[in-house]
Design a protein around this motif. Sequence first.
Motif, PDB file in Angstrom:
ATOM      1  N   ARG A 380      54.064  66.700  52.714  1.00  9.34           N
ATOM      2  CA  ARG A 380      54.082  65.531  51.532  1.00  9.34           C
ATOM      3  C   ARG A 380      52.844  64.777  51.757  1.00  9.34           C
ATOM      4  O   ARG A 380      52.228  64.480  53.103  1.00  9.34           O
ATOM      5  CB  ARG A 380      55.228  64.629  51.822  1.00  9.34           C
ATOM      6  N   LEU A 381      52.471  64.249  50.619  1.00 11.10           N
ATOM      7  CA  LEU A 381      51.220  63.223  50.666  1.00 11.10           C
ATOM      8  C   LEU A 381      51.855  61.857  50.388  1.00 11.10           C
ATOM      9  O   LEU A 381      52.324  61.866  49.236  1.00 11.10           O
ATOM     10  CB  LEU A 381      50.022  63.570  49.940  1.00 11.10           C
ATOM     11  N   VAL A 382      51.606  60.710  51.185  1.00 10.93           N
ATOM     12  CA  VAL A 382      52.094  59.373  50.637  1.00 10.93           C
ATOM     13  C   VAL A 382      50.734  58.502  50.628  1.00 10.93           C
ATOM     14  O   VAL A 382      50.115  58.316  51.537  1.00 10.93           O
ATOM     15  CB  VAL A 382      53.079  59.106  51.702  1.00 10.93           C
ATOM     16  N   TYR A 383      50.778  57.786  49.313  1.00 11.17           N
ATOM     17  CA  TYR A 383      49.732  56.865  49.313  1.00 11.17           C
ATOM     18  C   TYR A 383      50.300  55.678  49.043  1.00 11.17           C
ATOM     19  O   TYR A 383      51.163  55.564  48.225  1.00 11.17           O
ATOM     20  CB  TYR A 383      48.491  57.425  48.444  1.00 11.17           C
ATOM     21  N   VAL A 384      49.495  54.487  49.664  1.00  7.83           N
ATOM     22  CA  VAL A 384      50.009  52.918  49.214  1.00  7.83           C
ATOM     23  C   VAL A 384      48.636  52.510  48.546  1.00  7.83           C
ATOM     24  O   VAL A 384      47.579  52.476  49.279  1.00  7.83           O
ATOM     25  CB  VAL A 384      50.180  52.371  50.799  1.00  7.83           C
ATOM     26  N   VAL A 385      49.073  52.010  47.399  1.00  2.55           N
ATOM     27  CA  VAL A 385      47.718  51.398  46.625  1.00  2.55           C
ATOM     28  C   VAL A 385      48.347  50.345  45.878  1.00  2.55           C
ATOM     29  O   VAL A 385      49.537  50.145  45.631  1.00  2.55           O
ATOM     30  CB  VAL A 385      47.265  52.356  45.929  1.00  2.55           C
ATOM     31  N   GLY A 386      47.287  49.289  45.583  1.00  2.37           N
ATOM     32  CA  GLY A 386      47.451  48.063  44.810  1.00  2.37           C
ATOM     33  C   GLY A 386      46.581  48.254  43.464  1.00  2.37           C
ATOM     34  O   GLY A 386      45.691  48.685  43.464  1.00  2.37           O
ATOM     35  N   ASN A 387      47.553  47.477  42.403  1.00  2.00           N
ATOM     36  CA  ASN A 387      46.565  47.447  41.310  1.00  2.00           C
ATOM     37  C   ASN A 387      46.199  46.263  41.003  1.00  2.00           C
ATOM     38  O   ASN A 387      46.298  45.350  41.914  1.00  2.00           O
ATOM     39  CB  ASN A 387      47.631  47.853  40.141  1.00  2.00           C
ATOM     40  N   SER A 388      45.081  46.077  40.258  1.00  2.00           N
ATOM     41  CA  SER A 388      44.394  44.961  40.481  1.00  2.00           C
ATOM     42  C   SER A 388      43.977  44.528  38.777  1.00  2.00           C
ATOM     43  O   SER A 388      43.831  45.265  37.837  1.00  2.00           O
ATOM     44  CB  SER A 388      43.041  44.702  41.156  1.00  2.00           C
ATOM     45  N   ALA A 389      43.715  43.026  38.404  1.00  2.00           N
ATOM     46  CA  ALA A 389      43.479  42.573  37.413  1.00  2.00           C
ATOM     47  C   ALA A 389      42.106  42.383  37.238  1.00  2.00           C
ATOM     48  O   ALA A 389      41.360  41.976  38.173  1.00  2.00           O
ATOM     49  CB  ALA A 389      43.967  41.270  37.046  1.00  2.00           C
ATOM     50  N   HIS A 390      41.068  42.722  36.189  1.00  2.00           N
ATOM     51  CA  HIS A 390      39.949  42.661  36.284  1.00  2.00           C
ATOM     52  C   HIS A 390      39.580  41.693  34.765  1.00  2.00           C
ATOM     53  O   HIS A 390      40.205  41.795  33.843  1.00  2.00           O
ATOM     54  CB  HIS A 390      39.210  43.972  35.995  1.00  2.00           C
ATOM     55  N   ILE A 429      49.247  35.044  37.064  1.00  2.00           N
ATOM     56  CA  ILE A 429      47.848  35.445  36.310  1.00  2.00           C
ATOM     57  C   ILE A 429      48.295  36.111  34.968  1.00  2.00           C
ATOM     58  O   ILE A 429      47.584  35.913  34.074  1.00  2.00           O
ATOM     59  CB  ILE A 429      46.767  36.422  37.182  1.00  2.00           C
ATOM     60  N   THR A 430      48.967  37.206  35.024  1.00  2.00           N
ATOM     61  CA  THR A 430      49.115  37.825  33.815  1.00  2.00           C
ATOM     62  C   THR A 430      50.748  38.319  33.755  1.00  2.00           C
ATOM     63  O   THR A 430      51.292  38.548  34.855  1.00  2.00           O
ATOM     64  CB  THR A 430      48.130  39.043  33.675  1.00  2.00           C
ATOM     65  N   ASN A 431      51.106  38.707  32.673  1.00  2.00           N
ATOM     66  CA  ASN A 431      52.366  39.075  32.542  1.00  2.00           C
ATOM     67  C   ASN A 431      52.548  40.850  32.528  1.00  2.00           C
ATOM     68  O   ASN A 431      53.528  41.312  32.585  1.00  2.00           O
ATOM     69  CB  ASN A 431      53.210  38.838  31.247  1.00  2.00           C
TER      70      ASN A 431
END
Length: 445
Positions: A380-390, A429-431
Motif C-alpha cells: 500500500r501507499l499512504v500519503y498525508v497532504v494538506g490543501n491550501s487557499a491561494h 478564511i473560506t467556506n
Amino acid sequence: MINANPTVEAHYEVLEAEWKSVDGSLDFERLVVPTGNSESPFHRWFHLKEAFSVDLLPVILKKLNFDGRGELRVLDCFAGGGTTLVSALEQSSETCVNATGIEQNPFLHHVSSTKVDALRAGSQLGQQLETAYKEVVHLCDSDASLVTQMPSLSTFSNEAYFPPHLLSSLLRIKAAIQRADTSVLTRNVLLTAAASCVESTSRLRRDGRALRYASERQPREPMEEFSARVQQMIEDAESARPTSGFGTVLRGDGRRPLLYVDESAKKDLIIFSPPYPNNIDYTEIYKTEAWYLDFYADAQQFRSQRFKTLRSHPSVRFSDEYEYESSSDAASVRELLAPILEAVPDDRYATGRKQLIKGYADDMLTLFRQCRRIISDSGRLVYVVGNSAHGSGDALFVIAADLIMARLAELANWHVDEISVARNLRRRITNSKFLRESVVTLSPV
Ligand SMILES: C[S@@+](CC[C@H](N)C(=O)[O-])C[C@H]1O[C@@H](n2cnc3c(N)ncnc32)[C@H](O)[C@@H]1O
C-alpha cells in the motif's frame, strides 16, 4: 467568509465523487500533526513543526492489517525529521523492519539519519555521549582556542536576532564538539543537540511559514539549552530497546526513489507526507540550523539547494518544463489542471502560481510512477497532504492536493482505496470544504 472559486470547487466535487471519501477525524485528526513527538524518545531530538505524529505509523499498520507481520519493508520518500523511520524501528521487537527514508534537506537529513543510527546503536551510545559531552563542556570552559567561524549567512550578524555573546557561545559549543575525541555517531548526536538550540537561543521564531523576528523573546543561554538536550538524548539512548531492524536515511531526491532503491526489493508500505503546495520552502525555514552546521559554504550552494526541492514553493524560478507534457498522460493531466490554472488571478504572482501548480503535479506524477515500480503486489501507499487557499477576495481558490494527487496516482496505475479527511483547516478564511488535510490510501492496480 470568502467563497472559493466555484468552478474549481465544482471540479473537485466531480473528482471526489469517483472515490471513497470518509470523515477520518476520529482516527487521524491528531496524527497528521506532531502530537506526542516532543515527549517521545528519539522523536524529541528536534522539533519539526511539519512532522506527523509518532503514533501515525502504528495506526496505519493496524488499519491495513499490517501489524504483527514477520517482515515489513517501509519507504518514506520525504523523511523530514525521521518520524516514520523511528516509529518503524520501534515496532521491530515483533516485526523484522527494513525502513528506508529519503530526504533532500541537508540539515533534516542530518537529524533523521542521526536518530536512526542512534536508535540502532544500542544502549552503549549513552555512555559514549556522556563522556563526549563532558569533554565538550571542559573545552568550552577552558582557555582552549577553538576555531569559531561565523556562518556567512547575514541573519547571524544581525545582533537583534542573535545577541553576540550567545552566538559566540553557540559557535564555541560547535567547535568543541568538532574537536572532541569521539565517534562519528556521537559527534553527530551532539551536533544535533547544538543545532536544536539555534532557534531558542535567538530571537527568531518559526511560525510555520517563515522565520520571524520575535523582539519580545528572551533568548536562552546556549550551554544550558545544550546540556538539557544532551541529557535527554543520553536518557533516550540508555533506555532504548535493542532493535534488530534495519534503517537508513538517504540524502537525495524523494521524487525519484528508483535512483536509490533497488526495483527488485519491493516495499510493503510506502508512506510519506510531501511538502504541501502552500509556498512553504523548507530550505528557508531550516536555514539557520543548516548554515550553523556548515552545510552551505556560500550563497550559491544555498540557492542551488532550493532547486533540488519539490516544486511546492516559488522561492526560486524553476524551469518551465514539465515531463507530463511529453508523456501519454499529457491530455489527462491538462484536463485535471485546467480549471485550477484558469482560476489563477492575473496579477504579479500569476506566473509563479501556475508554475507551482504544474510543477507540483509533474513531480507527483513522477513520484507515483516510480513508487508503483517498487511496491509489492499486496503493498500500500499512504500519503498525508494538506490543501491550501491561494489568492484573496473574489479571486480565492483552493489547491486540493489530496484530490489532484489521487488522480495523478490513478494515471500511474494506482487504485485510490480511500480518502480519509483528517481535519478541516482554518474554515474562517473560506467556506470551501476542500480546505483540509487528508490521509489517502492507494493500492497497486
Ligand atoms: C512535510 S515534511 C515531512 C515530515 C516527515 N513526515 C516527518 O514526520 O518528519 C516534507 C519534507 O520533504 C523534504 N523535501 C522537499 N523536497 C524534497 C525532495 N525533492 N526529495 C526529498 N525530500 C524533499 C523537505 O525538506 C521536508 O523535510
